[in-house]
Design an enzyme around this catalytic site. Sequence first.
Site, PDB file in Angstrom:
ATOM      1  N   ASP A   1      -3.191   8.339   7.624  1.00 20.89           N
ATOM      2  CA  ASP A   1      -4.170   7.488   8.317  1.00 20.89           C
ATOM      3  C   ASP A   1      -3.429   6.692   9.386  1.00 20.89           C
ATOM      4  O   ASP A   1      -2.363   7.112   9.841  1.00 20.89           O
ATOM      5  CB  ASP A   1      -4.944   6.612   7.316  1.00 20.89           C
ATOM      6  CG  ASP A   1      -4.055   5.612   6.585  1.00 20.89           C
ATOM      7  OD1 ASP A   1      -2.884   5.425   6.988  1.00 20.89           O
ATOM      8  OD2 ASP A   1      -4.538   5.002   5.608  1.00 20.89           O
TER       9      ASP A   1
ATOM     10  N   SER B   1       0.803  -1.229   0.000  1.00 23.84           N
ATOM     11  CA  SER B   1       0.000   0.000   0.000  1.00 23.84           C
ATOM     12  C   SER B   1       0.833   1.275   0.000  1.00 23.84           C
ATOM     13  O   SER B   1       0.309   2.351  -0.277  1.00 23.84           O
ATOM     14  CB  SER B   1      -0.939   0.006   1.209  1.00 23.84           C
ATOM     15  OG  SER B   1      -0.200  -0.146   2.403  1.00 23.84           O
TER      16      SER B   1
ATOM     17  N   HIS C   1      -0.273   4.939   7.045  1.00 22.29           N
ATOM     18  CA  HIS C   1       0.432   5.473   5.879  1.00 22.29           C
ATOM     19  C   HIS C   1       0.907   6.905   6.079  1.00 22.29           C
ATOM     20  O   HIS C   1       0.147   7.734   6.574  1.00 22.29           O
ATOM     21  CB  HIS C   1      -0.477   5.366   4.654  1.00 22.29           C
ATOM     22  CG  HIS C   1      -0.935   3.954   4.413  1.00 22.29           C
ATOM     23  ND1 HIS C   1      -2.194   3.521   4.735  1.00 22.29           N
ATOM     24  CD2 HIS C   1      -0.262   2.884   3.926  1.00 22.29           C
ATOM     25  CE1 HIS C   1      -2.297   2.239   4.447  1.00 22.29           C
ATOM     26  NE2 HIS C   1      -1.139   1.825   3.954  1.00 22.29           N
TER      27      HIS C   1
END
Length: 356
Positions: A320, A40, A323
């Site tokens: 978040d 991610s 990340h």
Amino acid sequence: MASKYGLLVRVLLIAALMQFRTFVVIGEPQVPCYFLFGDSLVDSGNNNRFVKAEKANYPPYGIDFPQGVTGRFTNGLTTPDIIGQLLGFRDFTPPYATVSNEEIIRGVNYASAGAGIRNETGMNVGERIIFDEQLLNHEAIVSRISALQNNKTFTIEYIQKCIYLVNIGSDDYVNNYLMPNNYPTSNIFTPDQYAAVLIQRYSQQLTTLYNLGARKVVLFGLGPIGCTPAAIAKYGTNGKPCVESLNNLVKLFNDRLKPLVDDLNNGLSDANFTFINFSGIAAPLNAVPNIACCRIAGPEGLCIPNSNPCLVRALTAWYDGFHPSESSNIILAKRSYNALLPTDAYPYDISHLARL
Ligand SMILES: *[C@@H]1O[C@H](CO)[C@@H](O)[C@H](O)[C@H]1NC(C)=O
Ligand SMILES: *[C@@H]1O[C@H](CO)[C@@H](O)[C@H](O)[C@H]1NC(C)=O
Ligand SMILES: *[C@@H]1O[C@H](CO)[C@@H](O)[C@H](O)[C@H]1NC(C)=O
Ligand SMILES: *[C@@H]1O[C@H](CO)[C@@H](O)[C@H](O)[C@H]1NC(C)=O
């Protein structure tokens, strides 16, 4: 004291940002193409089409990105996006899921949130394109490039000049080893054995990448997973800024990357692998409070859809629960490209790798 230090870091962050705005000079790319692999931290929309998967294809993700929501797990640019700009690429590297035939010769982004070095990693979050499959997808792309260029010798020389960036392994901890109810790995392996097993598998996969023509390869070490807002909320920090035990766990993996780079460079002819010290570069960011900018839903640490994020996003380290924000990504990318300290990159930074 702490708040003074925090302020200093904020001032440095802003300075870094302002410097960046004037730093990017878009010209001809320094290398003909740029291929991206990972999780991610790199994904730019490959998971969007999956029904159940870790996805970031909704606001407030992308609030500072030129095209808005794309599937990137941050407010603006990812670290690989910024490195691409520093390498002189005008356009962002397209995700594999939507790349066109005209675009493939400039590079492709194969990364998928939840993916790990190990096949089973991330099963708990749903669908994802594991690293082995990312390599298979790359094999298919190389065949397509070869068909387009219609000259095998030319294609081999062409793809050897490109830069390959790999950032994978965090999920082998977060969505595997650290989930004893879902995965048996922590019963089977000690932390040290697990790091060794991961590196062994990673070495085989990177050799596959080399066999597909890659010569200039950037390996990102794992970030400080113990400093993420999600980890801090889950484990507590005992008065420290981060969950030390988690950072010590991934350090066992990171400490094996430099020897891995040496082995690959010595064992594979014409290979130029290099290691980027993500945790080391990110260390000053730990002086900023480890608080997520967006409002988080559940243990996945992702933003609540359509929630309002924090306003001054240039001053936040994390977007978040897991990340980094764009402002952190700018620092990470700049120091990967032009090392600030000798410990940032080994044996050389990306600007050096590009010139080889
Ligand atoms: C992992 O997945 C790849 C791709 O699906 C497969 O080729 C490989 O055999 C698998 N490896 C293991 C150890 O299960
Ligand atoms: C194929 O590419 C090689 C390397 O660039 C070049 O030397 C050769 O002339 C090309 N062959 C043809 C038929 O164009
Ligand atoms: C890059 O790889 C080549 C071939 O193995 C090697 O001779 C060269 O020293 C490497 N470059 C650097 C700067 O390490
Ligand atoms: C990464 O950088 C930190 C801080 O500069 C340093 O202490 C650490 O040894 C480096 N890690 C590796 C694997 O080089």
